[in-house]
Design a protein around this motif. Structure first.
Motif, PDB file in Angstrom:
ATOM      1  N   THR A 119       3.076  23.036 -15.634  1.00 19.21           N
ATOM      2  CA  THR A 119       4.044  23.122 -14.372  1.00 19.21           C
ATOM      3  C   THR A 119       3.621  23.815 -13.323  1.00 19.21           C
ATOM      4  O   THR A 119       3.219  25.225 -13.656  1.00 19.21           O
ATOM      5  CB  THR A 119       5.673  23.634 -14.937  1.00 19.21           C
ATOM      6  N   TRP A 120       3.524  23.615 -12.202  1.00 26.67           N
ATOM      7  CA  TRP A 120       2.705  24.005 -11.061  1.00 26.67           C
ATOM      8  C   TRP A 120       3.864  24.472 -10.108  1.00 26.67           C
ATOM      9  O   TRP A 120       3.605  25.472  -8.932  1.00 26.67           O
ATOM     10  CB  TRP A 120       1.991  23.111 -10.253  1.00 26.67           C
ATOM     11  N   HIS A 121       5.210  24.332 -10.326  1.00 31.27           N
ATOM     12  CA  HIS A 121       6.268  24.901  -9.509  1.00 31.27           C
ATOM     13  C   HIS A 121       6.375  26.464  -9.344  1.00 31.27           C
ATOM     14  O   HIS A 121       6.327  26.967  -8.278  1.00 31.27           O
ATOM     15  CB  HIS A 121       7.795  24.355 -10.113  1.00 31.27           C
ATOM     16  N   GLU A 122       6.244  27.239 -10.546  1.00 29.72           N
ATOM     17  CA  GLU A 122       6.138  28.504 -10.600  1.00 29.72           C
ATOM     18  C   GLU A 122       4.887  28.954  -9.566  1.00 29.72           C
ATOM     19  O   GLU A 122       5.065  30.015  -9.121  1.00 29.72           O
ATOM     20  CB  GLU A 122       6.240  28.913 -11.914  1.00 29.72           C
TER      21      GLU A 122
ATOM     22  N   LEU B 165       3.350  27.708  -7.015  1.00 34.98           N
ATOM     23  CA  LEU B 165       3.589  27.264  -5.807  1.00 34.98           C
ATOM     24  C   LEU B 165       4.877  28.283  -5.425  1.00 34.98           C
ATOM     25  O   LEU B 165       4.632  28.849  -3.820  1.00 34.98           O
ATOM     26  CB  LEU B 165       4.168  25.922  -5.490  1.00 34.98           C
ATOM     27  N   ILE B 166       5.922  28.885  -6.132  1.00 38.21           N
ATOM     28  CA  ILE B 166       6.811  29.562  -5.702  1.00 38.21           C
ATOM     29  C   ILE B 166       6.232  31.110  -5.440  1.00 38.21           C
ATOM     30  O   ILE B 166       6.480  31.730  -4.540  1.00 38.21           O
ATOM     31  CB  ILE B 166       7.824  29.476  -6.586  1.00 38.21           C
TER      32      ILE B 166
ATOM     33  N   LEU C 145       7.514  35.304 -12.650  1.00 37.51           N
ATOM     34  CA  LEU C 145       7.110  33.563 -12.303  1.00 37.51           C
ATOM     35  C   LEU C 145       5.969  33.408 -13.150  1.00 37.51           C
ATOM     36  O   LEU C 145       5.591  32.400 -13.280  1.00 37.51           O
ATOM     37  CB  LEU C 145       7.056  33.458 -10.693  1.00 37.51           C
TER      38      LEU C 145
ATOM     39  N   SER D  97       6.459  32.840 -16.496  1.00 42.39           N
ATOM     40  CA  SER D  97       7.144  31.810 -16.729  1.00 42.39           C
ATOM     41  C   SER D  97       5.910  30.395 -16.496  1.00 42.39           C
ATOM     42  O   SER D  97       6.049  29.340 -17.459  1.00 42.39           O
ATOM     43  CB  SER D  97       7.893  31.322 -15.699  1.00 42.39           C
ATOM     44  N   LEU D  98       5.028  30.877 -15.817  1.00 40.72           N
ATOM     45  CA  LEU D  98       4.077  29.951 -15.591  1.00 40.72           C
ATOM     46  C   LEU D  98       3.197  29.774 -16.927  1.00 40.72           C
ATOM     47  O   LEU D  98       2.382  28.896 -17.546  1.00 40.72           O
ATOM     48  CB  LEU D  98       2.770  30.358 -14.517  1.00 40.72           C
TER      49      LEU D  98
END
Length: 123
Positions: A65-68, A70-71, A50, A53-54
């Motif tokens: 992107t902040w999704h990674e 946060l996950i 992750l 990916s970040l």
């Protein structure tokens, strides 16, 4: 160039940790030792992927992107709690009354608390 090297390194590290975690889940002898493999090394493996990916999206596409993130934070916060709950459930399922008497809820809050002692904070 440097971003690709960092992402490649994180993916390889994540793959190694994931492999070690899955191998430990299959090969360790009992339930309590098998619990350590996914909660420790597989969590680090998924976290490394992750984070890779970040790093990938800002270096290659120019967008953050902040999704990674946060996950990853959610994974690192929930994996130890899940491991603890599963370990306590396993301890209660495999309880042997002749070895350790089961504490009553009024005298001890822990799983293997001493039922002979009273709680520290009496109401």
């Amino acid at each position: 160039m440097i971003g690709e090297i960092v992402v490649s390194f994180l993916l390889v590290v994540g793959g190694i940790f994931g492999f070690v975690g899955s191998y430990g889940l299959v090969k360790l002898p009992d339930q309590m030792t098998r619990l350590h493999a996914p909660t420790k090394s597989a969590t680090l493996g998924v976290g490394a992927v992750l984070i890779g990916s970040l790093v990938w999206f800002p270096t290659q596409h120019g967008q953050v992107t902040w999704h990674e993130l946060l996950i990853t934070l959610f994974l690192f916060l929930t994996a130890p709690v899940t491991g603890n709950v599963i370990a306590k459930a396993n301890m209660h399922v495999n309880w042997r009354e002749e070895e350790i008497p089961k504490p009553s809820p009024d005298t001890s809050w822990s799983t293997y608390g001493d039922p002979m002692h009273e709680p520290l904070n009496k109401g």
